[in-house]
Design a protein around this motif. Structure first.
Motif, PDB file in Angstrom:
ATOM      1  N   GLY A   1      81.739 -14.373  -1.182  1.00  0.00           N
ATOM      2  CA  GLY A   1      80.373 -13.922  -0.973  1.00  0.00           C
ATOM      3  C   GLY A   1      79.668 -14.884  -0.043  1.00  0.00           C
ATOM      4  N   GLU A   2      79.354 -14.441   1.165  1.00  0.00           N
ATOM      5  CA  GLU A   2      78.743 -15.335   2.147  1.00  0.00           C
ATOM      6  C   GLU A   2      77.762 -14.547   2.997  1.00  0.00           C
ATOM      7  N   MET A   3      76.648 -15.177   3.328  1.00  0.00           N
ATOM      8  CA  MET A   3      75.699 -14.539   4.228  1.00  0.00           C
ATOM      9  C   MET A   3      74.843 -15.601   4.903  1.00  0.00           C
ATOM     10  N   ASN A   4      74.297 -15.240   6.061  1.00  0.00           N
ATOM     11  CA  ASN A   4      73.376 -16.106   6.788  1.00  0.00           C
ATOM     12  C   ASN A   4      71.967 -15.535   6.660  1.00  0.00           C
ATOM     13  N   VAL A   5      71.021 -16.404   6.363  1.00  0.00           N
ATOM     14  CA  VAL A   5      69.633 -15.985   6.162  1.00  0.00           C
ATOM     15  C   VAL A   5      68.731 -16.818   7.067  1.00  0.00           C
ATOM     16  N   SER A   6      67.798 -16.160   7.726  1.00  0.00           N
ATOM     17  CA  SER A   6      66.803 -16.855   8.543  1.00  0.00           C
ATOM     18  C   SER A   6      65.420 -16.510   7.997  1.00  0.00           C
ATOM     19  N   TRP A   7      64.652 -17.535   7.630  1.00  0.00           N
ATOM     20  CA  TRP A   7      63.347 -17.322   6.985  1.00  0.00           C
ATOM     21  C   TRP A   7      62.270 -18.030   7.802  1.00  0.00           C
ATOM     22  N   ARG A   8      61.348 -17.258   8.350  1.00  0.00           N
ATOM     23  CA  ARG A   8      60.250 -17.833   9.130  1.00  0.00           C
ATOM     24  C   ARG A   8      58.989 -17.884   8.265  1.00  0.00           C
ATOM     25  N   ILE A   9      58.453 -19.089   8.127  1.00  0.00           N
ATOM     26  CA  ILE A   9      57.233 -19.292   7.339  1.00  0.00           C
ATOM     27  C   ILE A   9      56.059 -19.371   8.313  1.00  0.00           C
ATOM     28  N   GLU A  10      55.275 -18.309   8.365  1.00  0.00           N
ATOM     29  CA  GLU A  10      54.118 -18.279   9.256  1.00  0.00           C
ATOM     30  C   GLU A  10      52.975 -19.100   8.644  1.00  0.00           C
ATOM     31  N   ALA A  11      52.075 -19.574   9.513  1.00  0.00           N
ATOM     32  CA  ALA A  11      50.906 -20.359   9.077  1.00  0.00           C
ATOM     33  C   ALA A  11      51.338 -21.470   8.125  1.00  0.00           C
ATOM     34  N   PHE A  12      52.315 -22.237   8.562  1.00  0.00           N
ATOM     35  CA  PHE A  12      52.930 -23.238   7.691  1.00  0.00           C
ATOM     36  C   PHE A  12      51.921 -24.272   7.188  1.00  0.00           C
ATOM     37  N   LYS A  13      51.126 -24.837   8.092  1.00  0.00           N
ATOM     38  CA  LYS A  13      50.188 -25.889   7.676  1.00  0.00           C
ATOM     39  C   LYS A  13      49.166 -25.358   6.677  1.00  0.00           C
ATOM     40  N   GLN A  14      48.699 -24.143   6.927  1.00  0.00           N
ATOM     41  CA  GLN A  14      47.711 -23.557   6.023  1.00  0.00           C
ATOM     42  C   GLN A  14      48.302 -23.359   4.630  1.00  0.00           C
ATOM     43  N   LYS A  15      49.552 -22.884   4.576  1.00  0.00           N
ATOM     44  CA  LYS A  15      50.198 -22.674   3.281  1.00  0.00           C
ATOM     45  C   LYS A  15      50.501 -24.000   2.600  1.00  0.00           C
ATOM     46  N   ALA A  16      50.845 -25.017   3.402  1.00  0.00           N
ATOM     47  CA  ALA A  16      51.132 -26.326   2.825  1.00  0.00           C
ATOM     48  C   ALA A  16      49.895 -26.921   2.167  1.00  0.00           C
ATOM     49  N   LEU A  17      48.728 -26.634   2.734  1.00  0.00           N
ATOM     50  CA  LEU A  17      47.492 -27.165   2.170  1.00  0.00           C
ATOM     51  C   LEU A  17      47.009 -26.342   0.981  1.00  0.00           C
ATOM     52  N   GLY A  18      47.401 -25.066   0.945  1.00  0.00           N
ATOM     53  CA  GLY A  18      46.868 -24.198  -0.093  1.00  0.00           C
ATOM     54  C   GLY A  18      47.785 -23.976  -1.271  1.00  0.00           C
TER      55      GLY A  18
END
Length: 313
Positions: free
Chosen positions: A144-161
């Motif tokens: 069982g193998e797969m590649n996943v790409s996850w883009r976190i938008e508005a990273f700084k805002q989410k990091a603060l909140g």
């Protein structure tokens, strides 16, 4: 009657000894190789089987030798018909050994042979690549193998909140069912310092209706990475790292200090969190931001529990 096995001749008792001394079924010793044979087989034995009998090479060289040496001679006989030593690479030359040897030492032939070897090497390399891909495909299907790409938008805002941000749930299919997972980013500070923090990255296994609810699985060779402009940071799971849902919220495995997070001003740290050890020399997360988004890539390999290990629990 005659004492020799195979003899059916009937003679008078007075002449029996004389008959047995000359009976064609009697055993005699070959004068050349000392083998025990029947008297009637002497000529055939010498002509066809005796290892010490003198014979000639059947090829045109007509060399004399003992029959037992004939096979060795045939491997060297200049008149023996042979293929070129490069036949397996495509050379079709065949002839007497002395003639083929001249061919193999010819400059033009050597050039052709080199080309044939190079071509054969390319074919082998291509076949090896195909087999390597097949093995990888079979292994991926088994584990069982797969590649996943996850883009976190508005990273700084989410990091603060928020303290934790999770990706959508996805499923890795295996030969014993599927495993539900998601990726997770968590912000931590180092001990009680307000000026040093980390970004933690995790692969989380979630409860499902499959066997993973009851048994552990292994994330062998799984990898989390971030990359930008040739700069790359990552965390590799060592073989045998076991994960399994231990609570209703599942279980995660990863790196609590995946990246440094010192250059996001105003980040709020949890004053009670003292679990993250110092890890100097990390890249800062801001070095991988594209605008204000962060892309995390994961190669996830799951090895399902073996039947034997399940029986041993």
């Amino acid at each position: 009657g005659c004492e020799w096995e195979g003899c059916s001749t009937k003679v008078q008792r007075l002449k029996l000894a004389e008959h047995e001394a000359t009976c064609e079924e009697r055993h005699v010793v070959c004068e050349k190789c000392q083998a025990r044979i029947k008297a009637r087989e002497r000529e055939v034995h010498v002509l066809q089987a005796c290892e010490m009998a003198e014979v000639r090479c059947p090829e045109q060289c007509r060399a004399k030798m003992q029959r037992g040496q004939l096979m060795k001679h045939k491997a060297e006989c200049p008149e023996e018909m042979v293929n070129c030593a490069f036949a397996e690479h495509g050379c079709e030359v065949r002839g007497k050994r002395w003639k083929v040897k001249e061919h193999e030492q010819d400059t033009d032939a050597l050039r052709i042979h080199l080309q044939q070897v190079v071509q054969a090497a390319k074919v082998l390399k291509r076949e090896l690549g195909d087999k390597t891909q097949l093995i990888a495909s079979l292994e991926a299907r088994r584990c069982g193998e797969m590649n996943v790409s996850w883009r976190i938008e508005a990273f700084k805002q989410k990091a603060l909140g928020k303290k934790i941000v999770s990706s959508n749930t996805f499923t890795v299919k295996t030969n014993v069912g599927g495993y539900k997972l998601h990726l997770q980013i968590e912000w931590r500070r180092q001990n009680n310092s307000m000026t040093r923090g980390y970004v933690g990255a995790y692969i989380c296994l979630l409860p499902s209706s499959s066997d993973t609810t009851f048994f552990p699985v292994a994330l062998d060779g799984s990898l989390l990475t971030v990359e930008k402009d040739g700069k790359k940071a990552g965390y590799s799971y060592p073989d045998g790292s076991l994960v399994g849902p231990g609570t209703a919220f599942g279980y995660s495995l990863g790196c609590s200090n995946f990246l440094a997070a010192d250059k996001i001003p105003g980040m709020k740290w949890d004053d009670k969190d003292t679990t993250c050890p110092p890890r100097p020399g990390l890249y800062d997360v801001t070095e991988f931001l594209e605008g204000d988004s962060l892309c995390v890539c994961a190669t996830i390999k799951i090895r399902p529990p073996e039947v034997v290990s399940l029986l041993s629990l």
